[in-house]
Design an enzyme around this catalytic site. Structure first.
Site, mmCIF file in Angstrom:
data_model
loop_
_atom_site.group_PDB
_atom_site.id
_atom_site.type_symbol
_atom_site.label_atom_id
_atom_site.label_comp_id
_atom_site.label_asym_id
_atom_site.label_seq_id
_atom_site.Cartn_x
_atom_site.Cartn_y
_atom_site.Cartn_z
ATOM 1 N N ASN A 170 -5.188 -15.473 -6.618
ATOM 2 C CA ASN A 170 -4.883 -14.350 -5.941
ATOM 3 C C ASN A 170 -5.300 -12.871 -6.526
ATOM 4 O O ASN A 170 -4.914 -12.371 -7.297
ATOM 5 C CB ASN A 170 -3.062 -14.023 -6.368
ATOM 6 C CG ASN A 170 -2.449 -13.229 -5.427
ATOM 7 O OD1 ASN A 170 -2.975 -12.319 -4.775
ATOM 8 N ND2 ASN A 170 -1.203 -13.500 -5.245
ATOM 9 N N GLY A 224 0.631 -1.198 0.049
ATOM 10 C CA GLY A 224 0.052 -0.008 -0.030
ATOM 11 C C GLY A 224 0.733 1.250 0.039
ATOM 12 O O GLY A 224 0.054 2.353 -0.216
ATOM 13 N N TYR A 265 -2.083 -5.734 -10.537
ATOM 14 C CA TYR A 265 -1.779 -5.508 -11.985
ATOM 15 C C TYR A 265 -2.658 -5.013 -12.836
ATOM 16 O O TYR A 265 -2.033 -4.068 -13.788
ATOM 17 C CB TYR A 265 -1.362 -6.947 -12.475
ATOM 18 C CG TYR A 265 -0.005 -7.406 -11.794
ATOM 19 C CD1 TYR A 265 1.171 -6.806 -11.670
ATOM 20 C CD2 TYR A 265 -0.040 -8.626 -10.979
ATOM 21 C CE1 TYR A 265 2.351 -7.213 -11.061
ATOM 22 C CE2 TYR A 265 1.027 -9.080 -10.493
ATOM 23 C CZ TYR A 265 2.290 -8.263 -10.368
ATOM 24 O OH TYR A 265 3.269 -8.769 -9.682
#
Length: 125
Positions: A99, A68, A106
């Site tokens: 995931n 983050g 991405y």
């Protein structure tokens, strides 16, 4: 975020294959003072269909306490900048199917899921 298989590498394997005379990969390591907090492992590849070289990101890892912070994006940008130097025209990677956090990350970077390819692995040569 879990890893799909146990890690079986040894430090000497990484030294031999990544930092020897004929290295198979390059790596970027992000540090927070004395502690590694991020890693990108990548290597060049070539696409006959595209007619151009690319970069394959084998592993991108950011420690839980650094997620983050933008570190993952910075590592990916650094890999792409390095790959452009040797003429890479695209970047490719694979994500473990379940995931969702990685897929979202991405996609936010502009990656798309390919409808044309599936990753296949032959474990023993």
């Amino acid at each position: 975020m879990g890893v799909a298989q146990p890690v079986t590498r040894k430090p000497e394997d990484l030294l031999r294959y990544g930092f020897g005379e004929n290295s198979f990969f390059d790596a970027l390591i992000a540090w927070n003072r004395e502690r590694p907090v991020g890693l990108a492992v990548y290597f060049s590849e070539f696409s006959t269909w595209r007619g151009s070289p690319g970069v394959y990101v084998q592993d991108l890892y950011v420690a839980a306490d650094a997620r983050g912070s933008g570190l993952g994006r910075q590592l990916m940008e650094a890999v792409i900048d390095r790959a452009r130097v040797w003429g890479a025209a695209y970047c490719k990677l694979a994500v473990y199917g379940k995931n969702e956090n990685a897929l979202g990350f991405y996609r936010r970077l502009g990656f798309r899921v390919s409808d044309n390819e599936r990753v296949l692995i032959l474990d023993r040569l």
